[in-house]
Scaffold this motif. Structure first.
Motif: not given
Length: 453
Positions: A226-230, A242-243, A247-248, A253-259
Motif C-alpha cells: 500500500p501507499e501510506v501517508i502518516q 491507498g493503492k 499522493e496528492e 484525505v489525511a488532512e481531512t482525517a486530521v481536521e
C-alpha cells in the motif's frame, strides 16, 4: 452563627445542579479473547480462538450462542458468489473438552453440559481455517488485499436470552459487548497488517502479539504494497492507506482525517487509542481504530464523497466505538448521531442545521425498527435521513448547532463505554433540553414510557 451556617447549607443545596443518572443497557456477558491468526502465501488463513466468557446476567446459561459470520459467505449460504469462502472447522471445545455444536448460517449453538450461573465463566475454544470470498461484503478479498471483518466467533450480548439476530447483508446485524483481545499474528513478509490496536504500530512487523481492551470488535486488513501517508495529531498517529490513488489525494484525505479527528476530540471527548487508520478500499465502514472508505456497497464514488465517508466513519469512533448501541434494533442511534457530528464539523460556521425533509414522500415508519422490518432499498431513508432530519429540527428549535455540540459532549461523557437504546437516549435528551413530553419524538420513533430525572 448557627442560623448563618444552616442558611449557607440551604443555599448550596438549592443552587446545586440536578444530577442525571444514566441507565445503561446491561451487556449480560463479558468476554476475553485470545486469538492466533496466520496466513500463508496462497491466502489460506488458520485461526485458533479461545474466549473466556463471564456470565454477568441474572440468569443461568444452558447453552452458548455465538456469531460466526464467515459461514455466510460459503457456497451453501451465498450461492450467488462467484468465489465463495471455504471454511473448515477443526475443533470446538468447552473448557478444554470436545463439545457438540451446530452451525446454521451465522449461528453457532453449543449446549452446555453444566449450567453457567451468574458470576461464573466458561471457556469456548475453536480452531478453523478459511479463505476469503472475492466478492463478499466487508469479509472479502479485494484485488490483492484481504479484509477480515467479523472473522472470528463473536459473543453476543445476553439480554433476556442470547441477543443474536440473523445476519443481513446491509447494515450491521451483529451486536457485541465491550471486550478485551489478545491477538497473535503471522503473515507473509510482503504484506502490511492494519488492525484495531492501542499501539502506534510499525508497518514492517509481520509476526507479533498485542493486546487491546474495551473494544466491541477487532478488525484485520492485510494489504499488499500500500501507499501510506502518516500524520500526527497530538499523541495519535493517523495513517491513510491507498493503492493507485495519487499522493496528492492521499494527503487530502489525511488532512481531512486530521481536521475532523481534532474537531471531534476537542468538542466531543478524548479518543482512546494511539492510532487511527483509514483504508481507501472496501465499503465505507467503521471499526474500533480503523475506517474503510473506498466505496459504498461496492460502487465507486468521487474523491469528495470518499472524504465525506471518512468524516462520517471517524465520527463513529465516538458513537458506536465508545458509546454503544445495538445496530440491529437501534441503528439510527449511531448513524443519525454520526451524521449530526459530521455536519457540525463540515459546516462549523453555520448557526443552524440545514436539511431536506422528505417525510411527506415516505411511508410513515419509525427510525428505530429492527433492520428486517425495512425494505433494503429504503432502510437508509429512515435510519440515516429521517433520524438526522428530526434531530436537526430539535436542535434548531433549542439553540441550534451550539446546543448540539454541547449535547454531544454531555451525551458522550454520560454514556462512554455504556450501551444506550432509543428510550434511554430520549430520556437523556428530554433531561438535557428540559422537554416536558415526548411530542418531538412521536412522529419518528417508537417509544416506551419515558420519564425525566
Amino acid at each position: 452563627m448557627l442560623f448563618i451556617y444552616f442558611l449557607s447549607i440551604f443555599l448550596l443545596i438549592g443552587c446545586s445542579e440536578v444530577v442525571f443518572n444514566p441507565h445503561e443497557v446491561p451487556a449480560g456477558s463479558q468476554s476475553n479473547y485470545n486469538m492466533k491468526l496466520s496466513m500463508d502465501t496462497n491466502g489460506l488463513f488458520s485461526a485458533d480462538i479461545s474466549i473466556d466468557i463471564l456470565n454477568v446476567s441474572n440468569e443461568k446459561w444452558d447453552e452458548l450462542k455465538l456469531y460466526f459470520i464467515p459461514n455466510m459467505f460459503t457456497s451453501e449460504n451465498s450461492p450467488q458468489l462467484n468465489t465463495p469462502s471455504e471454511i473448515g472447522i477443526e475443533s470446538v471445545k468447552i473448557d478444554n473438552q470436545d463439545a457438540s455444536y451446530s452451525l446454521k448460517k451465522d449461528t453457532i449453538n453449543i449446549p452446555l453440559r453444566t449450567l453457567v450461573s451468574p458470576n461464573e465463566s466458561v471457556k469456548f475454544q475453536m480452531k478453523y481455517h478459511f479463505t476469503l470470498p472475492i466478492d463478499g461484503f466487508r469479509f472479502e478479498k479485494i484485488d490483492s488485499n484481504y479484509h477480515l471483518a467479523q472473522w472470528y466467533p463473536m459473543v453476543p450480548t445476553f439480554q433476556k436470552g442470547w441477543n443474536k439476530q440473523h445476519y443481513t447483508f446491509k447494515g450491521e446485524s451483529y451486536h457485541t459487548a465491550f471486550s478485551n483481545f489478545n491477538l497473535t499474528f503471522d503473515i507473509p513478509k510482503e504484506f502490511t497488517l492494519v488492525t484495531t490496536s492501542d499501539e502506534d504500530r510499525l508497518l514492517s512487523v509481520n509476526n507479533n502479539s498485542f493486546r487491546i481492551e474495551n473494544v466491541k470488535e477487532i478488525f484485520v486488513a492485510i494489504l499488499k504494497d500500500p501507499e501510506v501517508i502518516q500524520k500526527k495529531s497530538d499523541n495519535v498517529n493517523i495513517r491513510v492507506f491507498g493503492k493507485g490513488e495519487s499522493e496528492e489525494f492521499l494527503d487530502e484525505v489525511a488532512e481531512t482525517a486530521v481536521e475532523s479527528f481534532n474537531y471531534f476530540q476537542s468538542n466531543i471527548g478524548p479518543y482512546p487509542h494511539k492510532q487511527l487508520d483509514i483504508i481507501l478500499d472496501g465499503p465505507g465502514m467503521e471499526y474500533p481504530g480503523v475506517v474503510t472508505a473506498g466505496s459504498i456497497y461496492g460502487r465507486s464514488v468521487t474523491n469528495e464523497a470518499i472524504k465525506n465517508i471518512v468524516i462520517h466513519e471517524i465520527a463513529h469512533q465516538w458513537f458506536y466505538g465508545i458509546v454503544s448501541n445495538d445496530p440491529y434494533t437501534d441503528a439510527w442511534l449511531d448513524e443519525g448521531i454520526a451524521e449530526i457530528a459530521t455536519y457540525l464539523f463540515k459546516y462549523s460556521n453555520e448557526k443552524e442545521f440545514s436539511y431536506i425533509d422528505f417525510s411527506d414522500k415516505m411511508e410513515p415508519l419509525p427510525s428505530n425498527l429492527p433492520l428486517h422490518e425495512y425494505s433494503k432499498s429504503r432502510q437508509s431513508n429512515y435510519i440515516y435521513g429521517q433520524s438526522y432530519t428530526n434531530l436537526a429540527k430539535i436542535f434548531n428549535q433549542h439553540g441550534g448547532k451550539q446546543t448540539a455540540k454541547d449535547f454531544l459532549n454531555s451525551y458522550f461523557t454520560h454514556y462512554k463505554y455504556k450501551e444506550v437504546d432509543t428510550d434511554e437516549f430520549v430520556r437523556f435528551m428530554k433531561f438535557y433540553l428540559e422537554l416536558e413530553d415526548d411530542s418531538l419524538f412521536e412522529d419518528w420513533l417508537e417509544l416506551e414510557e419515558t420519564e425525566n430525572e
